[in-house]
Motif scaffolding. Structure first.
Motif, PDB file in Angstrom:
ATOM      1  N   LEU A  34       0.817  -1.217   0.000  1.00 28.33           N
ATOM      2  CA  LEU A  34       0.000   0.000   0.000  1.00 28.33           C
ATOM      3  C   LEU A  34       0.853   1.270   0.000  1.00 28.33           C
ATOM      4  O   LEU A  34       0.541   2.241  -0.704  1.00 28.33           O
ATOM      5  N   PHE A  35       1.918   1.301   0.795  1.00 30.75           N
ATOM      6  CA  PHE A  35       2.743   2.501   0.965  1.00 30.75           C
ATOM      7  C   PHE A  35       3.375   2.937  -0.364  1.00 30.75           C
ATOM      8  O   PHE A  35       3.812   2.101  -1.156  1.00 30.75           O
ATOM      9  N   PRO A  36       3.448   4.260  -0.633  1.00 34.69           N
ATOM     10  CA  PRO A  36       3.116   5.418   0.220  1.00 34.69           C
ATOM     11  C   PRO A  36       1.662   5.866   0.118  1.00 34.69           C
ATOM     12  O   PRO A  36       1.296   6.895   0.676  1.00 34.69           O
ATOM     13  N   ASP A  37       0.846   5.107  -0.628  1.00 36.80           N
ATOM     14  CA  ASP A  37      -0.578   5.413  -0.640  1.00 36.80           C
ATOM     15  C   ASP A  37      -1.207   4.938   0.664  1.00 36.80           C
ATOM     16  O   ASP A  37      -0.677   4.055   1.355  1.00 36.80           O
ATOM     17  N   VAL A  38      -2.337   5.517   0.989  1.00 46.34           N
ATOM     18  CA  VAL A  38      -3.141   4.993   2.086  1.00 46.34           C
ATOM     19  C   VAL A  38      -4.486   4.492   1.568  1.00 46.34           C
ATOM     20  O   VAL A  38      -5.142   3.678   2.212  1.00 46.34           O
ATOM     21  N   MET A  39      -4.875   4.938   0.375  1.00 46.48           N
ATOM     22  CA  MET A  39      -6.087   4.452  -0.268  1.00 46.48           C
ATOM     23  C   MET A  39      -6.012   4.784  -1.755  1.00 46.48           C
ATOM     24  O   MET A  39      -6.338   5.905  -2.167  1.00 46.48           O
ATOM     25  N   PRO A  40      -5.585   3.831  -2.580  1.00 44.97           N
ATOM     26  CA  PRO A  40      -5.432   4.110  -4.016  1.00 44.97           C
ATOM     27  C   PRO A  40      -6.789   4.246  -4.716  1.00 44.97           C
ATOM     28  O   PRO A  40      -7.779   3.635  -4.309  1.00 44.97           O
ATOM     29  N   SER A  41      -6.790   5.018  -5.767  1.00 45.80           N
ATOM     30  CA  SER A  41      -7.976   5.150  -6.617  1.00 45.80           C
ATOM     31  C   SER A  41      -7.844   4.209  -7.800  1.00 45.80           C
ATOM     32  O   SER A  41      -6.812   4.194  -8.479  1.00 45.80           O
ATOM     33  N   SER A  42      -8.884   3.437  -8.055  1.00 44.49           N
ATOM     34  CA  SER A  42      -8.883   2.533  -9.208  1.00 44.49           C
ATOM     35  C   SER A  42      -9.246   3.270 -10.489  1.00 44.49           C
ATOM     36  O   SER A  42      -9.159   2.696 -11.577  1.00 44.49           O
ATOM     37  N   LEU A  43      -9.641   4.546 -10.365  1.00 42.82           N
ATOM     38  CA  LEU A  43     -10.037   5.329 -11.536  1.00 42.82           C
ATOM     39  C   LEU A  43      -8.863   6.089 -12.141  1.00 42.82           C
ATOM     40  O   LEU A  43      -8.712   6.161 -13.364  1.00 42.82           O
ATOM     41  N   ASN A  44      -8.011   6.648 -11.271  1.00 41.47           N
ATOM     42  CA  ASN A  44      -6.890   7.457 -11.742  1.00 41.47           C
ATOM     43  C   ASN A  44      -5.862   7.535 -10.617  1.00 41.47           C
ATOM     44  O   ASN A  44      -6.186   7.988  -9.511  1.00 41.47           O
ATOM     45  N   SER A  45      -4.649   7.100 -10.888  1.00 36.77           N
ATOM     46  CA  SER A  45      -3.622   7.093  -9.840  1.00 36.77           C
ATOM     47  C   SER A  45      -3.307   8.490  -9.321  1.00 36.77           C
ATOM     48  O   SER A  45      -2.802   8.640  -8.194  1.00 36.77           O
ATOM     49  N   ALA A  46      -3.613   9.509 -10.113  1.00 33.45           N
ATOM     50  CA  ALA A  46      -3.390  10.879  -9.654  1.00 33.45           C
ATOM     51  C   ALA A  46      -4.337  11.248  -8.517  1.00 33.45           C
ATOM     52  O   ALA A  46      -4.119  12.241  -7.819  1.00 33.45           O
ATOM     53  N   TRP A  47      -5.399  10.486  -8.356  1.00 32.81           N
ATOM     54  CA  TRP A  47      -6.393  10.764  -7.314  1.00 32.81           C
ATOM     55  C   TRP A  47      -6.169   9.903  -6.073  1.00 32.81           C
ATOM     56  O   TRP A  47      -7.017   9.871  -5.172  1.00 32.81           O
ATOM     57  N   ASN A  48      -5.056   9.199  -6.001  1.00 32.84           N
ATOM     58  CA  ASN A  48      -4.760   8.365  -4.829  1.00 32.84           C
ATOM     59  C   ASN A  48      -4.654   9.222  -3.574  1.00 32.84           C
ATOM     60  O   ASN A  48      -4.117  10.346  -3.605  1.00 32.84           O
TER      61      ASN A  48
END
Length: 336
Positions: free
Chosen positions: A268-282
């Motif tokens: 998961l790191f460094p994200d805490v909640m990834p977006s499946s629509l657009n990685s820019a919105w993670n």
């Protein structure tokens, strides 16, 4: 180390502690219906976790509170998007806690049978849904540019998440079996070991499939490493159980749960909640965090009080370390 990274690691540690400790709680709760042959044995099982289960749940409260304070954006998106499954988990935990307290209030078979069902269901539902929730968090869910969840409940019930739920359900069951084997004497101890090994062998396939799927998805070396360590510790737990080394078998299942959780948080790191629509919105440890000043104050509080809590809980486990059996339970005659 940046404070955002420190708090991500601390929250991961809290979740690992919760999954390991509450994991055997859930397993013992499910064993009330799967292992115990009469009311006396059910009371033995419940007594093995009686002094411990509510303390183990504190890890969840602290993990939730730490997430709210350190990463409010993560907390808001998580609890709004996962509202229904988290509500089901909360209801199950409440029903389970009430059942522990109320089943002994009346000396009637039907009364205790109904509360026993509540204990089994209240243990199985969180064991399943925590796996579903954690898998969705790591793999990513529909989050828009405003960091709001835009999917539905059924988006969470994807094959990867459901496989994770089956794995956590089975692993917690085995973890509970080996805890019962560690904490009891007599026939129930040996039956718990046999049942744990049988279910563990059956769960090996789904567990390996989930680890491989996660490794392929995430691709990082560390993910594969901790996945491999989880497989090794799982196999070791079954071998140690067959050798009647209950303490080591229980430690091995604890390590299995810990390694799988570490694998997920490393992926998961460094994200805490990834977006499946657009990685820019993670949601990341940076854009989801509180202010630096808030994290500084929280860090001082954590450094001071965390060792105290750990010492107290360790002491409680030491005090209630002895084995119990049916001979330690007063005889009762249940009314219809």
């Amino acid at each position: 180390m940046e404070l955002t990274t420190f708090w991500f690691i601390l929250i991961a540690v809290l979740w690992i502690g919760y999954l390991v400790l509450e994991g055997f709680d859930f397993g013992v709760g499910m064993l009330v219906g799967a292992l115990a042959q009469d009311d006396t044995e059910r009371r033995v099982l419940i007594n093995t976790i009686g002094p411990l289960w509510d303390g183990n749940e504190v890890w969840l409260l602290v993990a939730g509170g730490a997430t709210f304070a350190a990463f409010p954006e993560w907390y808001a998106t998580l609890f709004s998007g996962f509202y229904l499954p988290l509500l089901l988990i909360l209801i199950a935990l409440i029903v389970r806690g009430v059942a522990f307290e109320f089943r002994g209030k009346r000396n009637e078979r039907a009364w205790r049978r109904n509360w026993d069902i509540a204990i089994v269901v209240g243990s199985a539902v969180p064991a399943l849904l925590w796996g579903v929730a954690l898998a969705n968090i790591v793999r990513g869910v529909p989050i828009d540019k405003n960091h709001e969840y835009v999917g539905t409940f059924f988006d969470l019930l994807n094959p990867y998440a459901l496989l994770a739920g089956v794995v956590t359900l089975a692993v917690f069951f085995v973890h509970g079996c080996f805890f019962v084997a560690l904490k009891t004497v007599g026939d129930i101890r040996h039956r718990a070991t046999k049942l744990g090994v049988k279910v563990g062998v059956g769960a090996a396939g789904p567990a390996v499939a989930f680890i491989v799927w996660t490794g392929i998805d995430q691709g990082a070396f560390a993910v594969w490493l901790f996945g491999l360590l989880a497989v090794i510790s799982c196999v070791a737990s079954l071998a140690l159980a067959l050798a009647h080394r209950e303490m080591l078998a229980f430690i091995a299942t604890s390590l299995t749960i810990a390694f799988v959780a570490i694998m997920l948080f490393v992926g998961l790191f460094p994200d805490v909640m990834p977006s499946s629509l657009n990685s820019a919105w993670n949601l990341t440890t940076t854009n989801a965090s509180s202010t630096h000043y808030t994290l500084v104050i929280m860090s001082w509080v954590a450094v001071i009080f965390t060792p105290i809590v750990l010492m107290y809980q360790s002491w409680s486990y030491w005090v209630f370390r002895k084995r119990i059996g049916v001979q330690h339970i007063p005889t009762e005659v249940l009314a219809r």
